[in-house]
Scaffold this motif. Sequence first.
Motif, PDB file in Angstrom:
ATOM      1  N   SER A   1      -0.814  24.947   1.551  1.00 44.45           N
ATOM      2  CA  SER A   1       0.186  24.354   2.438  1.00 44.45           C
ATOM      3  C   SER A   1       0.498  22.898   2.120  1.00 44.45           C
ATOM      4  O   SER A   1       1.581  22.416   2.453  1.00 44.45           O
ATOM      5  CB  SER A   1      -0.283  24.450   3.900  1.00 44.45           C
ATOM      6  N   GLY A   2      -0.447  22.188   1.491  1.00 43.24           N
ATOM      7  CA  GLY A   2      -0.237  20.760   1.334  1.00 43.24           C
ATOM      8  C   GLY A   2      -0.647  20.152   0.014  1.00 43.24           C
ATOM      9  O   GLY A   2      -0.934  18.950  -0.038  1.00 43.24           O
ATOM     10  N   PHE A   3      -0.658  20.941  -1.076  1.00 41.56           N
ATOM     11  CA  PHE A   3      -1.122  20.360  -2.339  1.00 41.56           C
ATOM     12  C   PHE A   3      -0.184  19.254  -2.827  1.00 41.56           C
ATOM     13  O   PHE A   3      -0.629  18.265  -3.430  1.00 41.56           O
ATOM     14  CB  PHE A   3      -1.322  21.439  -3.410  1.00 41.56           C
ATOM     15  N   SER A   4       1.125  19.377  -2.573  1.00 41.98           N
ATOM     16  CA  SER A   4       2.056  18.321  -2.980  1.00 41.98           C
ATOM     17  C   SER A   4       1.812  17.039  -2.193  1.00 41.98           C
ATOM     18  O   SER A   4       1.958  15.927  -2.720  1.00 41.98           O
ATOM     19  CB  SER A   4       3.501  18.770  -2.777  1.00 41.98           C
ATOM     20  N   VAL A   5       1.440  17.178  -0.921  1.00 43.73           N
ATOM     21  CA  VAL A   5       1.154  16.003  -0.084  1.00 43.73           C
ATOM     22  C   VAL A   5      -0.089  15.289  -0.585  1.00 43.73           C
ATOM     23  O   VAL A   5      -0.143  14.055  -0.633  1.00 43.73           O
ATOM     24  CB  VAL A   5       0.975  16.418   1.389  1.00 43.73           C
ATOM     25  N   PHE A   6      -1.110  16.071  -0.976  1.00 41.53           N
ATOM     26  CA  PHE A   6      -2.328  15.455  -1.511  1.00 41.53           C
ATOM     27  C   PHE A   6      -2.006  14.644  -2.756  1.00 41.53           C
ATOM     28  O   PHE A   6      -2.493  13.529  -2.937  1.00 41.53           O
ATOM     29  CB  PHE A   6      -3.367  16.531  -1.852  1.00 41.53           C
ATOM     30  N   ILE A   7      -1.188  15.197  -3.626  1.00 40.53           N
ATOM     31  CA  ILE A   7      -0.808  14.502  -4.853  1.00 40.53           C
ATOM     32  C   ILE A   7      -0.041  13.218  -4.511  1.00 40.53           C
ATOM     33  O   ILE A   7      -0.293  12.153  -5.082  1.00 40.53           O
ATOM     34  CB  ILE A   7       0.044  15.416  -5.757  1.00 40.53           C
ATOM     35  N   LEU A   8       0.901  13.322  -3.576  1.00 39.01           N
ATOM     36  CA  LEU A   8       1.703  12.167  -3.176  1.00 39.01           C
ATOM     37  C   LEU A   8       0.837  11.037  -2.645  1.00 39.01           C
ATOM     38  O   LEU A   8       0.968   9.872  -3.059  1.00 39.01           O
ATOM     39  CB  LEU A   8       2.729  12.591  -2.124  1.00 39.01           C
ATOM     40  N   TRP A   9      -0.073  11.368  -1.717  1.00 31.77           N
ATOM     41  CA  TRP A   9      -0.904  10.338  -1.113  1.00 31.77           C
ATOM     42  C   TRP A   9      -1.913   9.771  -2.104  1.00 31.77           C
ATOM     43  O   TRP A   9      -2.221   8.571  -2.064  1.00 31.77           O
ATOM     44  CB  TRP A   9      -1.618  10.883   0.127  1.00 31.77           C
ATOM     45  N   MET A  10      -2.432  10.597  -2.994  1.00 31.95           N
ATOM     46  CA  MET A  10      -3.376  10.090  -3.989  1.00 31.95           C
ATOM     47  C   MET A  10      -2.701   9.088  -4.918  1.00 31.95           C
ATOM     48  O   MET A  10      -3.232   8.014  -5.196  1.00 31.95           O
ATOM     49  CB  MET A  10      -3.974  11.248  -4.793  1.00 31.95           C
ATOM     50  N   LEU A  11      -1.505   9.443  -5.409  1.00 37.51           N
ATOM     51  CA  LEU A  11      -0.824   8.565  -6.352  1.00 37.51           C
ATOM     52  C   LEU A  11      -0.299   7.298  -5.663  1.00 37.51           C
ATOM     53  O   LEU A  11      -0.566   6.178  -6.111  1.00 37.51           O
ATOM     54  CB  LEU A  11       0.328   9.313  -7.027  1.00 37.51           C
ATOM     55  N   ALA A  12       0.452   7.479  -4.569  1.00 38.92           N
ATOM     56  CA  ALA A  12       1.037   6.327  -3.884  1.00 38.92           C
ATOM     57  C   ALA A  12      -0.036   5.442  -3.248  1.00 38.92           C
ATOM     58  O   ALA A  12       0.002   4.212  -3.370  1.00 38.92           O
ATOM     59  CB  ALA A  12       2.024   6.806  -2.821  1.00 38.92           C
ATOM     60  N   GLY A  13      -0.998   6.079  -2.577  1.00 39.33           N
ATOM     61  CA  GLY A  13      -2.065   5.316  -1.928  1.00 39.33           C
ATOM     62  C   GLY A  13      -2.942   4.573  -2.925  1.00 39.33           C
ATOM     63  O   GLY A  13      -3.319   3.424  -2.695  1.00 39.33           O
ATOM     64  N   SER A  14      -3.262   5.227  -4.043  1.00 40.29           N
ATOM     65  CA  SER A  14      -4.102   4.587  -5.058  1.00 40.29           C
ATOM     66  C   SER A  14      -3.370   3.422  -5.714  1.00 40.29           C
ATOM     67  O   SER A  14      -3.977   2.383  -6.001  1.00 40.29           O
ATOM     68  CB  SER A  14      -4.513   5.611  -6.125  1.00 40.29           C
ATOM     69  N   TRP A  15      -2.063   3.611  -5.953  1.00 38.62           N
ATOM     70  CA  TRP A  15      -1.296   2.512  -6.547  1.00 38.62           C
ATOM     71  C   TRP A  15      -1.301   1.308  -5.615  1.00 38.62           C
ATOM     72  O   TRP A  15      -1.545   0.171  -6.048  1.00 38.62           O
ATOM     73  CB  TRP A  15       0.154   2.942  -6.813  1.00 38.62           C
ATOM     74  N   TRP A  16      -1.038   1.533  -4.326  1.00 37.13           N
ATOM     75  CA  TRP A  16      -0.953   0.425  -3.378  1.00 37.13           C
ATOM     76  C   TRP A  16      -2.304  -0.268  -3.198  1.00 37.13           C
ATOM     77  O   TRP A  16      -2.402  -1.491  -3.305  1.00 37.13           O
ATOM     78  CB  TRP A  16      -0.442   0.935  -2.030  1.00 37.13           C
ATOM     79  N   LEU A  17      -3.359   0.526  -2.951  1.00 36.57           N
ATOM     80  CA  LEU A  17      -4.673  -0.070  -2.680  1.00 36.57           C
ATOM     81  C   LEU A  17      -5.241  -0.734  -3.929  1.00 36.57           C
ATOM     82  O   LEU A  17      -5.802  -1.841  -3.856  1.00 36.57           O
ATOM     83  CB  LEU A  17      -5.630   1.001  -2.166  1.00 36.57           C
ATOM     84  N   GLY A  18      -5.101  -0.073  -5.090  1.00 37.62           N
ATOM     85  CA  GLY A  18      -5.607  -0.668  -6.322  1.00 37.62           C
ATOM     86  C   GLY A  18      -4.893  -1.959  -6.662  1.00 37.62           C
ATOM     87  O   GLY A  18      -5.515  -2.939  -7.106  1.00 37.62           O
ATOM     88  N   SER A  19      -3.571  -1.996  -6.447  1.00 39.31           N
ATOM     89  CA  SER A  19      -2.807  -3.224  -6.704  1.00 39.31           C
ATOM     90  C   SER A  19      -3.197  -4.331  -5.736  1.00 39.31           C
ATOM     91  O   SER A  19      -3.281  -5.513  -6.108  1.00 39.31           O
ATOM     92  CB  SER A  19      -1.305  -2.936  -6.586  1.00 39.31           C
ATOM     93  N   LEU A  20      -3.444  -3.954  -4.482  1.00 45.68           N
ATOM     94  CA  LEU A  20      -3.863  -4.938  -3.480  1.00 45.68           C
ATOM     95  C   LEU A  20      -5.216  -5.534  -3.848  1.00 45.68           C
ATOM     96  O   LEU A  20      -5.410  -6.756  -3.786  1.00 45.68           O
ATOM     97  CB  LEU A  20      -3.936  -4.277  -2.099  1.00 45.68           C
ATOM     98  N   LEU A  21      -6.161  -4.694  -4.252  1.00 49.12           N
ATOM     99  CA  LEU A  21      -7.485  -5.181  -4.658  1.00 49.12           C
ATOM    100  C   LEU A  21      -7.387  -6.073  -5.886  1.00 49.12           C
ATOM    101  O   LEU A  21      -8.083  -7.089  -5.989  1.00 49.12           O
ATOM    102  CB  LEU A  21      -8.421  -3.992  -4.939  1.00 49.12           C
ATOM    103  N   ALA A  22      -6.510  -5.698  -6.821  1.00 53.67           N
ATOM    104  CA  ALA A  22      -6.330  -6.509  -8.029  1.00 53.67           C
ATOM    105  C   ALA A  22      -5.806  -7.894  -7.692  1.00 53.67           C
ATOM    106  O   ALA A  22      -6.229  -8.903  -8.271  1.00 53.67           O
ATOM    107  CB  ALA A  22      -5.393  -5.803  -9.003  1.00 53.67           C
ATOM    108  N   SER A  23      -4.881  -7.972  -6.737  1.00 58.21           N
ATOM    109  CA  SER A  23      -4.306  -9.261  -6.358  1.00 58.21           C
ATOM    110  C   SER A  23      -5.337 -10.168  -5.695  1.00 58.21           C
ATOM    111  O   SER A  23      -5.211 -11.385  -5.722  1.00 58.21           O
ATOM    112  CB  SER A  23      -3.127  -9.055  -5.410  1.00 58.21           C
TER     113      SER A  23
END
Length: 327
Positions: free
Chosen positions: A174-196
């Motif tokens: 039911s939600g494999f596309s949502v998992f992919i979306l949140w993993m990619l978008a969330g990881s990009w945002w959080l990883g970039s925030l930590l890097a800054s």
Amino acid sequence: MDEQGRLAKKRILLADVSAGLLSGFLYLSYILSFAFLVPVQQSIAGRGARAGLVSSVVAFVVIAAGTGVRMVQLRFFDFISLLSGCLPPLLLLAALYWINAETPKLPRIARVLLAVLVLSLIALPFVLRMEKDRAFISQLSAYVEETIDSSGLALDKTGLAAELVRRAINIISSGFSVFILWMLAGSWWLGSLLASKTRAALADLRPVRKVPRLAAVKVPHKALWPSLSLWSFLFLALVLKAQGLWLLLAWNLALCAASIYGLQGMGVLSFLLHKPAVPALLRRLLPLALIAAFFNQATSAVVLIGLPVLGITEVWIPYRNLKGAST
């Protein structure tokens, strides 16, 4: 290169390798596997594409080795199964790397959505087969039984394994596309925030792009009607009792649209919580309360429905610009 330059280069390489090791161990932990892309993104955002490549390679080697060792311990080793188990993290790492590529003609949000679409299309045949493949389900149940057995807990491993596998397959379908979306978008945002926030610890690093604040997140108005159409499609599929591919598509598309507006709902809450009139205690407790709500089925449903509703109603109600609101 002088001694100081060589030392700085070694420190940066050590940071990249450490990020890859952390990423690999997060993936192998199961419970924190959803966050395994964050250390790699931190390397890419803070130290560039080459650093991200080093971290990605180290992470993949750790994941492949750990998966192989775990399969041997459970007497379940099979080279094809090992390749199948290593394919998802490899594709996710490649997608994250591409999202960070310098392609000015394609906005980052477009790259994220395109990556989700491609990965979802790759996963779709496997998900459809997974639902109907009795041999695979039996094999997976046996694997779960072995894991329960190795835990030493006195449980009905056969019944529990079957129920866990059934629920997992339903959730994934039911939600494999949502998992992919949140993993990619969330990881990009959080990883970039930590890097800054941590880039000053290493020398000679490139500037980190400005990370968008959660309180500023807004979905473009042109996404409204496509989202309403997708939710109508899901409603129609449920009313007609659709099965198989159509139901799977309806759920995944509708949940992806809902998750995007859920992010806007989180932006609204973040904006309101950072108003001067809001007590600091409430500012800290509300996010914790939302996280705690996910540990209960009823409250998690309220949150998962409430956030998208809050986000989409901002189309008509300007929560962040209400007249008379405190500033």
